[in-house]
Structure formats: C-alpha cells, structure tokens
Design a protein around this motif. Structure first.
Motif, PDB file in Angstrom:
ATOM      1  N   GLU A 134      -6.093   4.231  17.560  1.00 41.57           N
ATOM      2  CA  GLU A 134      -5.093   5.491  16.923  1.00 41.57           C
ATOM      3  C   GLU A 134      -4.111   4.597  16.218  1.00 41.57           C
ATOM      4  OE1 GLU A 134      -4.323   8.186  20.348  1.00 41.57           O
ATOM      5  OE2 GLU A 134      -4.755   6.706  21.209  1.00 41.57           O
ATOM      6  N   LEU A 135      -3.779   5.441  15.036  1.00 42.16           N
ATOM      7  CA  LEU A 135      -2.902   4.891  14.106  1.00 42.16           C
ATOM      8  C   LEU A 135      -1.865   6.147  13.812  1.00 42.16           C
ATOM      9  CD1 LEU A 135      -3.079   2.647  11.019  1.00 42.16           C
ATOM     10  CD2 LEU A 135      -2.072   5.057  10.907  1.00 42.16           C
ATOM     11  N   ASP A 136      -0.659   6.209  13.854  1.00 42.83           N
ATOM     12  CA  ASP A 136       0.210   7.408  13.631  1.00 42.83           C
ATOM     13  C   ASP A 136       1.065   6.922  12.243  1.00 42.83           C
ATOM     14  OD1 ASP A 136       2.438   9.077  13.317  1.00 42.83           O
ATOM     15  OD2 ASP A 136       2.055   9.516  15.449  1.00 42.83           O
ATOM     16  N   PRO A 137       0.795   7.169  11.108  1.00 44.65           N
ATOM     17  CA  PRO A 137       1.544   7.092   9.890  1.00 44.65           C
ATOM     18  C   PRO A 137       3.068   7.096   9.809  1.00 44.65           C
ATOM     19  CG  PRO A 137      -0.542   8.275   9.288  1.00 44.65           C
ATOM     20  CD  PRO A 137      -0.285   8.428  10.766  1.00 44.65           C
ATOM     21  N   VAL A 138       3.488   8.039  10.762  1.00 44.03           N
ATOM     22  CA  VAL A 138       4.964   8.379  10.873  1.00 44.03           C
ATOM     23  C   VAL A 138       5.634   7.437  11.598  1.00 44.03           C
ATOM     24  CG1 VAL A 138       6.489  10.144  11.355  1.00 44.03           C
ATOM     25  CG2 VAL A 138       4.618  10.887  10.245  1.00 44.03           C
ATOM     26  N   THR A 139       5.339   7.210  12.762  1.00 42.40           N
ATOM     27  CA  THR A 139       6.000   6.428  13.580  1.00 42.40           C
ATOM     28  C   THR A 139       5.305   4.756  13.537  1.00 42.40           C
ATOM     29  OG1 THR A 139       4.056   6.434  15.497  1.00 42.40           O
ATOM     30  CG2 THR A 139       6.086   8.113  15.596  1.00 42.40           C
ATOM     31  N   ARG A 140       4.465   4.672  12.804  1.00 46.11           N
ATOM     32  CA  ARG A 140       3.910   3.426  12.405  1.00 46.11           C
ATOM     33  C   ARG A 140       3.594   2.729  13.779  1.00 46.11           C
ATOM     34  NH1 ARG A 140       4.015   2.626   7.153  1.00 46.11           N
ATOM     35  NH2 ARG A 140       3.517   0.403   7.003  1.00 46.11           N
ATOM     36  N   GLU A 141       2.709   3.565  14.565  1.00 40.79           N
ATOM     37  CA  GLU A 141       2.371   2.820  15.749  1.00 40.79           C
ATOM     38  C   GLU A 141       0.943   2.848  15.727  1.00 40.79           C
ATOM     39  OE1 GLU A 141       3.646   4.914  19.326  1.00 40.79           O
ATOM     40  OE2 GLU A 141       5.728   3.805  19.153  1.00 40.79           O
ATOM     41  N   VAL A 142       0.214   1.679  16.375  1.00 41.93           N
ATOM     42  CA  VAL A 142      -1.199   1.432  16.730  1.00 41.93           C
ATOM     43  C   VAL A 142      -1.377   1.269  17.816  1.00 41.93           C
ATOM     44  CG1 VAL A 142      -3.185   0.364  15.854  1.00 41.93           C
ATOM     45  CG2 VAL A 142      -1.502   0.584  13.997  1.00 41.93           C
ATOM     46  N   ARG A 143      -2.519   1.959  18.301  1.00 38.55           N
ATOM     47  CA  ARG A 143      -3.012   1.609  19.682  1.00 38.55           C
ATOM     48  C   ARG A 143      -4.411   1.652  19.850  1.00 38.55           C
ATOM     49  NH1 ARG A 143       1.310   2.703  23.590  1.00 38.55           N
ATOM     50  NH2 ARG A 143       3.305   3.653  22.372  1.00 38.55           N
ATOM     51  N   ARG A 144      -4.844   0.734  20.871  1.00 33.64           N
ATOM     52  CA  ARG A 144      -6.152   0.789  21.158  1.00 33.64           C
ATOM     53  C   ARG A 144      -6.391   0.700  22.869  1.00 33.64           C
ATOM     54  NH1 ARG A 144     -11.662  -2.635  19.293  1.00 33.64           N
ATOM     55  NH2 ARG A 144     -13.061  -1.272  20.510  1.00 33.64           N
ATOM     56  N   GLY A 145      -7.025   1.762  23.030  1.00 33.98           N
ATOM     57  CA  GLY A 145      -7.170   2.232  24.314  1.00 33.98           C
ATOM     58  C   GLY A 145      -5.789   2.434  25.186  1.00 33.98           C
ATOM     59  N   SER A 152       2.053  -6.297  11.396  1.00 29.42           N
ATOM     60  CA  SER A 152       2.993  -6.641  10.105  1.00 29.42           C
ATOM     61  C   SER A 152       2.677  -5.530   9.084  1.00 29.42           C
ATOM     62  CB  SER A 152       2.574  -7.805   9.501  1.00 29.42           C
ATOM     63  OG  SER A 152       1.392  -7.630   8.695  1.00 29.42           O
ATOM     64  N   PRO A 153       3.636  -5.288   8.300  1.00 29.70           N
ATOM     65  CA  PRO A 153       3.649  -4.082   7.423  1.00 29.70           C
ATOM     66  C   PRO A 153       2.222  -4.159   6.668  1.00 29.70           C
ATOM     67  CG  PRO A 153       5.802  -4.897   7.482  1.00 29.70           C
ATOM     68  CD  PRO A 153       5.096  -5.774   8.270  1.00 29.70           C
ATOM     69  N   LYS A 154       1.884  -5.103   6.094  1.00 27.40           N
ATOM     70  CA  LYS A 154       0.664  -5.151   5.385  1.00 27.40           C
ATOM     71  C   LYS A 154      -0.819  -5.099   6.230  1.00 27.40           C
ATOM     72  CE  LYS A 154       1.126  -5.558   1.564  1.00 27.40           C
ATOM     73  NZ  LYS A 154       1.253  -4.703   0.521  1.00 27.40           N
ATOM     74  N   GLU A 155      -0.725  -5.589   7.448  1.00 27.28           N
ATOM     75  CA  GLU A 155      -1.801  -5.235   8.227  1.00 27.28           C
ATOM     76  C   GLU A 155      -1.902  -3.841   8.477  1.00 27.28           C
ATOM     77  OE1 GLU A 155      -1.516  -9.783  10.561  1.00 27.28           O
ATOM     78  OE2 GLU A 155      -0.724  -7.850  11.838  1.00 27.28           O
ATOM     79  N   PHE A 156      -0.622  -3.086   8.847  1.00 24.63           N
ATOM     80  CA  PHE A 156      -0.684  -1.728   9.044  1.00 24.63           C
ATOM     81  C   PHE A 156      -1.397  -1.039   7.796  1.00 24.63           C
ATOM     82  CE2 PHE A 156       0.969   2.447   9.115  1.00 24.63           C
ATOM     83  CZ  PHE A 156       0.904   2.817  10.248  1.00 24.63           C
ATOM     84  N   GLU A 160      -4.608   1.216   7.872  1.00 21.79           N
ATOM     85  CA  GLU A 160      -4.651   2.674   7.587  1.00 21.79           C
ATOM     86  C   GLU A 160      -5.690   3.108   6.566  1.00 21.79           C
ATOM     87  OE1 GLU A 160      -1.538   6.021   6.117  1.00 21.79           O
ATOM     88  OE2 GLU A 160      -0.898   4.094   6.048  1.00 21.79           O
ATOM     89  N   TYR A 161      -5.661   2.222   5.364  1.00 18.40           N
ATOM     90  CA  TYR A 161      -6.708   2.569   4.411  1.00 18.40           C
ATOM     91  C   TYR A 161      -8.101   2.505   4.945  1.00 18.40           C
ATOM     92  CZ  TYR A 161      -8.688   3.077  -0.168  1.00 18.40           C
ATOM     93  OH  TYR A 161      -9.235   3.551  -1.143  1.00 18.40           O
ATOM     94  N   LEU A 162      -8.530   1.492   5.766  1.00 14.81           N
ATOM     95  CA  LEU A 162      -9.608   1.566   6.469  1.00 14.81           C
ATOM     96  C   LEU A 162      -9.939   2.857   7.334  1.00 14.81           C
ATOM     97  CD1 LEU A 162      -9.979  -2.146   7.431  1.00 14.81           C
ATOM     98  CD2 LEU A 162     -11.494  -1.477   5.805  1.00 14.81           C
ATOM     99  N   VAL A 189      -6.908 -13.821   0.370  1.00 14.96           N
ATOM    100  CA  VAL A 189      -5.697 -13.512   1.052  1.00 14.96           C
ATOM    101  C   VAL A 189      -6.386 -12.142   2.024  1.00 14.96           C
ATOM    102  CG1 VAL A 189      -3.636 -12.026   0.887  1.00 14.96           C
ATOM    103  CG2 VAL A 189      -3.935 -14.253  -0.300  1.00 14.96           C
ATOM    104  N   ILE A 190      -7.196 -11.251   1.344  1.00 12.96           N
ATOM    105  CA  ILE A 190      -7.924 -10.025   1.948  1.00 12.96           C
ATOM    106  C   ILE A 190      -8.617 -10.509   3.171  1.00 12.96           C
ATOM    107  CG2 ILE A 190      -9.607  -8.119   1.709  1.00 12.96           C
ATOM    108  CD1 ILE A 190      -8.558  -8.027  -1.353  1.00 12.96           C
ATOM    109  N   ASP A 191      -9.294 -11.647   2.954  1.00 12.80           N
ATOM    110  CA  ASP A 191     -10.086 -11.949   4.153  1.00 12.80           C
ATOM    111  C   ASP A 191      -9.054 -12.660   5.260  1.00 12.80           C
ATOM    112  OD1 ASP A 191     -12.586 -11.831   2.446  1.00 12.80           O
ATOM    113  OD2 ASP A 191     -12.161 -13.579   1.645  1.00 12.80           O
ATOM    114  N   VAL A 192      -8.261 -13.083   4.762  1.00 12.53           N
ATOM    115  CA  VAL A 192      -7.377 -13.570   5.907  1.00 12.53           C
ATOM    116  C   VAL A 192      -6.596 -12.524   6.582  1.00 12.53           C
ATOM    117  CG1 VAL A 192      -5.155 -14.904   6.551  1.00 12.53           C
ATOM    118  CG2 VAL A 192      -6.712 -16.032   4.818  1.00 12.53           C
ATOM    119  N   TYR A 193      -6.408 -11.536   5.875  1.00 16.11           N
ATOM    120  CA  TYR A 193      -5.672 -10.228   6.745  1.00 16.11           C
ATOM    121  C   TYR A 193      -6.571  -9.515   7.530  1.00 16.11           C
ATOM    122  CZ  TYR A 193      -0.881 -10.426   4.811  1.00 16.11           C
ATOM    123  OH  TYR A 193       0.339 -10.674   4.427  1.00 16.11           O
TER     124      TYR A 193
END
Length: 223
Positions: A134-145, A152-156, A160-162, A189-193
């Motif tokens: 789950e991802l919430d763009p407003v609270t910027r929280e990500v949860r699994r299970g 990090s901001p860029k990981e988020f 989100e795009y994926l 860089v993309i592969d690293v992220y």
C-alpha cells in the motif's frame, strides 16, 4: 511523475519548478507556447500546467493543438483571467482544471495530485494498493502486510510510478524521464534504486512484486 510548466514569468516559473521538484516531481519549464508545444510533442508528460497569456503561441491555442492531436495529458490552466467566460472557454477547449492567480501552492499541489490520480491506473482512489503493498501519496506512507516501510524521497517516487502502472513494463528511459527528469540513462542509478526498493519491499516476502524484464526494464506485478 513528470510535469511541464508553461509560464512566461521567470520568477513564477522557477518558483513552481522548485516547489514541485521538492515534492519529488520531475519538472520541465517552457517560457512560451512554441517551446511548450515542442516539448509536449517530443516528450511524455503526466501533467501540464499552462498559463494562458504566453508569447508565440497563446496558452488557449496550445491547449487546442494538444487536444486536436489527441494527446490525453491532463492540463491545468494557471492564469490571472478569472472571468466566468474565460473559465468556460478554457474547460470547453479541453482543460482538466482551471486555477486563477494568485493561488496557494498547497491548493495547486492538491489539484495536481487529483489530476494525476484521475489519469493513473487507479483513478478511483488516491490510495494505491497492489496485493498487500500500500502507498498513500498524501501521507507518503508505504506499508506491506500492514508494516510501515521507510523509503527515501526518490525511492518513494519510483515506487509510486511503478504502482500507478502495474503489470506494465517500464523501460529505464521512461523511469528516468518520469522520476528523475532529464537524466543520464547510461548510468546504473535506476538499477541501484530498484535494488534498494526490492530490499525494502520484497526481500522478506515470498511474493516478489518488482521484477526485471531482461532487455526491456522493470515491472511491478499485480499478482
């Protein structure tokens, strides 16, 4: 997410670019309608913020060209023209939203998020979910299970795009354009992220959401 700002006032254009970039959007700026048209035709955008009173090609004419070419990119008009007739003309010409100057940057962000949600694969909700991820763009929280995952901001932004394009193979070029903006795709860089995301999202789970498609890019599998 990649946004094009078409605005001839340098101070406002730079302020929008800076503010949106701080929100982890990739942002390009065009200072007149001709440059804006060239950029829309040559690159893929998730949203266009368009001033009406711009040189070379007016904002209204640029909007009509975009729609005549069947481009489905969401367009939000940003303008000092606040008469009801102007709003009607803008919306009837194909704009998805109309915001008058001066405006609150927070309101612009909220409207931009709404347009991006509407255009995404999950238009019914701002809350994104793929399986137990789950991802919430407003609270910027990500949860699994149900467990909170720190990104990090860029990981988020990458996740989100994926998640907005599940089951779609996304090339490194597409990811670099929409998450990083102008970026050297020859670097790793993309592969690293992606590797960092996998460590945080998939490592301790049997179901692996982020998958590599050899020679093509990456895909977030929905089931």
């Amino acid at each position: 997410m990649r946004i094009l700002v078409v605005e001839d006032e340098p101070k406002l254009a730079k302020a929008l670019q800076k503010g949106l970039s701080e929100e982890q959007y990739a942002v390009d700026v065009a200072y007149d309608g001709e440059e804006g048209l060239h950029m829309v035709r040559s690159k893929s955008y998730d949203l266009v913020l368009l001033d009406l009173m711009i040189p070379e090609i007016s904002g209204m004419e640029l909007l009509r060209i975009i729609r005549a070419e069947q481009q489905e990119v969401p367009v939000m008009i940003l303008t000092a023209k606040d008469a009801v007739g102007d709003r009607v003309d803008g919306l009837d010409s194909g704009a998805d939203d109309y915001l008058t100057k001066p405006f609150s940057f927070e309101e612009l962000l909220a409207r931009a998020r709404a347009l991006l949600r509407r255009a995404s694969s999950h238009p019914e909700s701002q809350h994104l979910q793929v399986g137990d991820l789950e991802l919430d763009p407003v609270t910027r929280e990500v949860r699994r299970g149900g467990d909170l995952i720190e990104l990090s901001p860029k990981e988020f932004s990458l996740l989100e795009y994926l998640m907005r394009h599940p089951n779609r193979v996304l090339s490194r070029t597409v990811l670099s354009e929409h998450v990083w903006g102008e970026f050297d795709t020859l670097t790793n860089v993309i592969d690293v992220y992606v590797h960092h995301l996998r460590d945080k999202i998939d490592k301790d789970h049997d179901a692996k959401y982020i998958q590599t498609v050899r020679g093509a890019g990456y895909v977030l599998k929905d089931g």
